[in-house]
Design a protein around this motif. Structure first.
Motif, PDB file in Angstrom:
ATOM      1  N   HIS A  85       0.843  -1.197   0.000  1.00 40.66           N
ATOM      2  CA  HIS A  85       0.000   0.000   0.000  1.00 40.66           C
ATOM      3  C   HIS A  85       0.871   1.238   0.000  1.00 40.66           C
ATOM      4  CE1 HIS A  85      -2.472   3.115   2.197  1.00 40.66           C
ATOM      5  NE2 HIS A  85      -3.180   2.857   1.123  1.00 40.66           N
ATOM      6  N   ASP A  86       0.570   2.161  -0.897  1.00 41.75           N
ATOM      7  CA  ASP A  86       1.315   3.414  -0.987  1.00 41.75           C
ATOM      8  C   ASP A  86       0.900   4.329   0.151  1.00 41.75           C
ATOM      9  OD1 ASP A  86       2.596   5.735  -1.707  1.00 41.75           O
ATOM     10  OD2 ASP A  86       2.131   5.541  -3.842  1.00 41.75           O
ATOM     11  N   ASP A  87       1.826   4.647   1.042  1.00 41.36           N
ATOM     12  CA  ASP A  87       1.521   5.464   2.215  1.00 41.36           C
ATOM     13  C   ASP A  87       1.665   6.963   1.954  1.00 41.36           C
ATOM     14  OD1 ASP A  87       0.938   3.297   3.894  1.00 41.36           O
ATOM     15  OD2 ASP A  87       3.072   2.962   4.292  1.00 41.36           O
ATOM     16  N   ALA A  88       1.776   7.336   0.697  1.00 40.09           N
ATOM     17  CA  ALA A  88       1.948   8.754   0.367  1.00 40.09           C
ATOM     18  C   ALA A  88       0.714   9.580   0.692  1.00 40.09           C
ATOM     19  CB  ALA A  88       2.296   8.908  -1.107  1.00 40.09           C
ATOM     20  N   GLY A  89      -0.402   8.917   0.926  1.00 39.92           N
ATOM     21  CA  GLY A  89      -1.635   9.640   1.244  1.00 39.92           C
ATOM     22  C   GLY A  89      -2.584   9.651   0.063  1.00 39.92           C
TER      23      GLY A  89
END
Length: 397
Positions: free
Chosen positions: A215-219
């Protein structure tokens, strides 16, 4: 480390690879991502190249039926696969990576890795390659066969034989032009699935790594103002069938909206690749229709989600701590529907052909009773570090 990432399929197949590419690049690895055209996933800022196939167009042409896919093989599916397999070889040769990381659909990845003398690692976005006695291969059979479950995984290995000529043609680009009769086995298998949703089978080999979801945690990206206003207007459910488009989308839209209204809920209806549509007579302030939005942005405030049960959507809903109603169409979706129900995160699955307002209304009641379990599981999933675990495995290859 130079990583060549090769993926194929719809948005749910591309987003995990995009997240891995971003995480690897942030750790100063050199990464190139080869993906289908028009993937529906955000590839901004990535070194991305095309695999010259549009899976959205294939789905739009052939629908979700595998039998239709067989009938259209010569005109649509076959040519698309040939372009993809050839592009995967060409782009990998051009990049000359240290490791090739690939989706199972990219059948030429093992041969090109062997030609370059580098390891290849397969990514099981759906656990269909590593046999286990604990469950049958998702998408092959729909019931537990006990000690015979392992046999069902043989079916998933037949794709290479089906596309043998296409693989040979694509591999004519390789140095020496004659690939080995049988490519090497993958150095490792990465399974980007949360152990909260699928505990690791005891009989998996050490080379198969259940990393947790990627999962991309960049928002989440910023939402359209109209969507934001809708979300602030009261309790709502989210309905999406992603890339599934078979059957009557208006009938499904009717069932979703009417069942939501029966429970005093508003509906965010995501039409995706055409699987949902809103009948004109059901329009109202309590329904907002959009083709696609970031699920990470809209799910955390939802009462529940109605969806098709694709692996990516299952993880997005579970990570948000929201209960599910799964309406499976095909492939691995019935597996995930049963698994979410077994874990107490979802209502009993409602098969696509049996979806009615009455059945969905009852399923919503059942799903809402799962809210506390879903909330707890969501917190656990949000603590996972699947991308870092995957990169640790790749660094050891």
């Amino acid at each position: 480390m130079r990583l060549m990432l090769l993926t194929a399929g719809s948005r749910g197949d591309v987003e995990p690879f995009a997240a891995l590419a971003r995480c690897a690049a942030a750790q100063r690895h050199e990464v190139r991502l080869a993906a289908p055209e028009n993937p529906g996933a955000d590839l901004a800022g990535l070194d991305a190249v095309s695999l010259e196939v549009d899976f959205q167009r294939l789905v739009g042409t052939q629908g979700a039926s595998p039998w239709t896919a067989v009938r259209r093989y010569r005109t649509e599916v076959g040519p698309g696969m040939r372009r993809m397999l050839s592009a995967a070889v060409r782009e990998t040769l051009a990049f000359r990576p240290d490791v090739v990381v690939h989706h199972p659909k990219v059948l030429t990845a093992p041969a090109v890795a062997d030609a370059l003398g580098v390891p290849h690692v397969v990514v099981e976005t759906v656990p269909v390659l590593t046999p286990t006695r604990e469950f049958p291969a998702p998408g092959v059979v729909t019931r537990d066969l006990g000690p015979f479950n392992r046999w069902t995984y043989a079916a998933t290995r037949s794709a290479a034989r089906m596309f043998r000529r296409d693989i040979e043609e694509a591999c004519a680009q390789l140095p020496g032009s004659t690939p080995a009769a049988a490519p090497s086995a993958p150095t490792a298998s990465l399974v980007p699935i949360s152990p909260q949703l699928l505990p690791r089978p005891a009989d998996w080999p050490a080379s198969t790594h259940l990393t947790g979801a990627w999962h991309d945690d960049a928002g989440a990206p910023e939402l359209d103002p109209a969507v934001l206003r809708f979300l602030r207007g009261g309790a709502y459910l989210v309905a999406t069938f992603g890339s599934m488009a078979a059957g009557d989308p208006s009938s499904r839209g009717r069932a979703v909206v009417e069942s939501a209204r029966a429970h005093g809920l508003r509906t965010l209806l995501l039409t995706g690749w055409g699987g949902l549509a809103l009948p004109d007579e059901l329009r109202g302030d309590d329904v907002h229709v959009a083709r696609s939005v970031s699920l990470d942005a809209v799910l955390p405030g939802a009462a529940l989600a109605v969806h098709h049960g694709g692996a990516g959507t299952v993880h997005a809903v579970a990570r948000a701590g929201v209960p599910h109603v799964v309406v499976p169409f095909l492939a691995d979706q019935p597996f995930w529907g049963r698994q979410m129900h077994r874990l107490g995160l979802a209502a009993t699955p409602v098969p696509r052909k049996h979806l009615t307002t009455a059945r969905l209304t009852a399923a919503v009641v059942e799903a809402l009773s799962c809210a506390s379990t879903a909330e707890w599981v969501g917190r656990e999933i949000r603590e996972e570090h699947g991308l870092h675990e995957a990169l640790s495995v790749l660094a050891s290859c």
